[in-house]
Design an enzyme around this catalytic site. Structure first.
Site, mmCIF file in Angstrom:
data_model
loop_
_atom_site.group_PDB
_atom_site.id
_atom_site.type_symbol
_atom_site.label_atom_id
_atom_site.label_comp_id
_atom_site.label_asym_id
_atom_site.label_seq_id
_atom_site.Cartn_x
_atom_site.Cartn_y
_atom_site.Cartn_z
ATOM 1 N N ASN A 156 0.866 -1.186 0.000
ATOM 2 C CA ASN A 156 0.000 0.000 0.000
ATOM 3 C C ASN A 156 0.902 1.235 0.000
ATOM 4 O O ASN A 156 1.474 1.578 1.031
ATOM 5 C CB ASN A 156 -0.904 -0.031 1.241
ATOM 6 C CG ASN A 156 -1.776 1.206 1.337
ATOM 7 O OD1 ASN A 156 -1.897 1.985 0.382
ATOM 8 N ND2 ASN A 156 -2.388 1.407 2.496
ATOM 9 N N LYS A 171 0.094 4.229 -0.170
ATOM 10 C CA LYS A 171 -0.528 5.411 0.456
ATOM 11 C C LYS A 171 -0.308 6.625 -0.443
ATOM 12 O O LYS A 171 -0.317 6.482 -1.667
ATOM 13 C CB LYS A 171 0.003 5.600 1.886
ATOM 14 C CG LYS A 171 -0.127 4.307 2.713
ATOM 15 C CD LYS A 171 0.136 4.449 4.177
ATOM 16 C CE LYS A 171 -0.058 3.103 4.870
ATOM 17 N NZ LYS A 171 0.107 3.157 6.310
ATOM 18 N N HIS A 230 -9.330 1.546 5.538
ATOM 19 C CA HIS A 230 -8.014 1.647 6.183
ATOM 20 C C HIS A 230 -8.138 2.568 7.400
ATOM 21 O O HIS A 230 -8.907 3.528 7.373
ATOM 22 C CB HIS A 230 -6.986 2.206 5.180
ATOM 23 C CG HIS A 230 -5.584 2.078 5.684
ATOM 24 N ND1 HIS A 230 -5.061 2.925 6.635
ATOM 25 C CD2 HIS A 230 -4.600 1.187 5.394
ATOM 26 C CE1 HIS A 230 -3.824 2.551 6.904
ATOM 27 N NE2 HIS A 230 -3.517 1.499 6.162
ATOM 28 N N GLU A 242 -6.387 4.858 8.421
ATOM 29 C CA GLU A 242 -6.135 6.281 8.115
ATOM 30 C C GLU A 242 -7.382 6.922 7.523
ATOM 31 O O GLU A 242 -7.655 8.101 7.760
ATOM 32 C CB GLU A 242 -4.927 6.397 7.170
ATOM 33 C CG GLU A 242 -3.631 6.081 7.902
ATOM 34 C CD GLU A 242 -2.551 5.433 7.053
ATOM 35 O OE1 GLU A 242 -2.646 5.472 5.814
ATOM 36 O OE2 GLU A 242 -1.615 4.857 7.646
ATOM 37 N N GLU A 291 -4.861 -4.805 11.089
ATOM 38 C CA GLU A 291 -3.780 -3.837 11.273
ATOM 39 C C GLU A 291 -3.948 -3.108 12.611
ATOM 40 O O GLU A 291 -4.770 -2.185 12.709
ATOM 41 C CB GLU A 291 -3.819 -2.782 10.165
ATOM 42 C CG GLU A 291 -3.669 -3.337 8.782
ATOM 43 C CD GLU A 291 -3.135 -2.286 7.815
ATOM 44 O OE1 GLU A 291 -2.156 -2.588 7.132
ATOM 45 O OE2 GLU A 291 -3.660 -1.162 7.792
ATOM 46 N N GLY A 303 3.292 2.143 10.734
ATOM 47 C CA GLY A 303 4.281 3.186 10.486
ATOM 48 C C GLY A 303 5.081 3.584 11.713
ATOM 49 O O GLY A 303 5.759 4.603 11.719
ATOM 50 N N SER A 314 4.047 -2.289 10.170
ATOM 51 C CA SER A 314 5.505 -2.399 10.231
ATOM 52 C C SER A 314 6.041 -3.764 9.779
ATOM 53 O O SER A 314 7.027 -4.266 10.323
ATOM 54 C CB SER A 314 6.021 -2.043 11.636
ATOM 55 O OG SER A 314 5.660 -0.705 11.971
ATOM 56 N N GLY A 323 2.944 -1.019 4.192
ATOM 57 C CA GLY A 323 3.108 0.375 3.800
ATOM 58 C C GLY A 323 4.566 0.669 3.464
ATOM 59 O O GLY A 323 5.033 0.431 2.345
ATOM 60 N N GLY A 324 5.297 1.167 4.445
ATOM 61 C CA GLY A 324 6.671 1.645 4.236
ATOM 62 C C GLY A 324 7.571 0.699 3.456
ATOM 63 O O GLY A 324 8.259 1.124 2.515
HETATM 64 O O1 G3H Z 1 -1.562 -0.322 4.689
HETATM 65 C C1 G3H Z 1 -0.521 -0.572 5.296
HETATM 66 C C2 G3H Z 1 -0.417 -0.389 6.718
HETATM 67 O O2 G3H Z 1 -1.017 0.779 7.162
HETATM 68 C C3 G3H Z 1 0.927 -0.651 7.306
HETATM 69 O O3 G3H Z 1 1.829 0.400 7.083
HETATM 70 P P1 G3H Z 1 3.369 0.199 7.527
HETATM 71 O O4 G3H Z 1 3.824 -1.070 6.894
HETATM 72 O O5 G3H Z 1 4.080 1.414 7.004
HETATM 73 O O6 G3H Z 1 3.354 0.110 9.024
#
Ligand code: G3H
Length: 252
Positions: free
Chosen positions: A9, A11, A95, A97, A167, A173, A213, A234-235
């Site tokens: 993702n 984002k 999500h 967010e 999640e 993040g 994460s 995500g990251g």
């Molecule tokens: O959509 C992905 C999640 O919000 C996880 O993000 P992250 O891997 O940066 O913690």
């Protein structure tokens, strides 16, 4: 046996040239395996171009959100039929967010899930608790409420085709990953909720991802758990190499 589903993702990241370069680099290097599905969830603007780029490859392209209405006076929104028309196969719904910053609710999530199925899009539905809820021992009840609301009114086969991404909000993040046992415990609970409220068959087929994460260093342990069938990342999905390592982990 359930497939592993690794979804990156992005984002609100990447400009067009970077997005295209990523897909050009990643699509040809995906492991050839029946066990894993690889998805990139990209910003709306890039979807048609990325879909075109991935034709004939195993990389799938997803949207990160959509409206539940078919069309109309909803300035700034994207409809399910627009997404279908763009060629994407999946859409992320609810999500944390979006729930936190854009007033997404369990009710809108449910409407979007129904709209996704009406347009043959696979929903990736996100659920998860805050740190306060975890500390107050409310994780399972909160996640159960979100899952039941999201799948309300779906047919059994639609529930079986839904992807649920667990999640924990405190792990997104932040670099704090839930331990693989903590993550699996909630994923097991989600499967039990589906077994009780829909059917054993749907629960058995349902793909449940963990997100928060996830990175190459912890993905193997997470994917080795009994009820974790993939990751929403995500990251660590922003760089081709680490995305490919995560997909590779899904082949084992
Ligand atoms: O959509 C992905 C999640 O919000 C996880 O993000 P992250 O891997 O940066 O913690």
């Amino acid at each position: 046996m359930r497939k592993k589903v690794i979804a990156g993702n992005w984002k609100m990241n990447k400009l067009a040239a970077d997005a295209k370069q990523f897909v050009a680099d990643a699509a040809g290097k995906l492991p050839k395996s029946e066990n894993v599905e690889a998805i990139v969830c990209a910003p709306f603007l890039y979807l048609p171009e990325l879909v075109k780029q991935t034709e004939g490859t195993d990389l799938k392209i997803a949207a990160q959100n959509m409206h539940y209405e078919e069309n109309g006076a909803f300035t700034g929104e994207i409809s399910p039929s627009m997404l279908k028309d763009s060629g994407v196969t999946h859409v992320v719904i609810g999500h944390s967010e979006r729930r936190q910053y854009f007033a997404e609710t369990d009710e809108t999530v449910n409407k979007k899930v129904h709209a996704a199925f009406a347009h043959e899009l696979t929903p990736i539905v996100c659920v998860g608790e805050t740190l306060e809820q975890r500390e107050a021992n409310e994780t399972n009840s909160h996640v159960e409420k979100q899952v039941r609301a999201a799948i309300a009114g779906l047919a059994e086969d639609q529930v079986a085709e839904t992807i649920i991404a667990y999640e924990p909000i405190w792990a997104i993040g932040t670099g704090k990953t839930a331990t693989s046992e903590q993550a699996n415990e909630v994923c097991t609970h989600i499967r039990q909720v589906v077994a009780k409220n829909v059917s054993e068959k749907a629960a058995e087929q349902l793909v449940i991802q963990y997100g928060g994460s996830v990175k190459p260093a912890n993905v193997d342990e997470l994917l080795a758990q009994s009820d974790i069938d993939g990751a929403l990342v995500g990251g660590a999905s922003l760089e081709v190499d680490s995305f490919l390592q995560l997909v590779e982990a899904g082949t084992k």
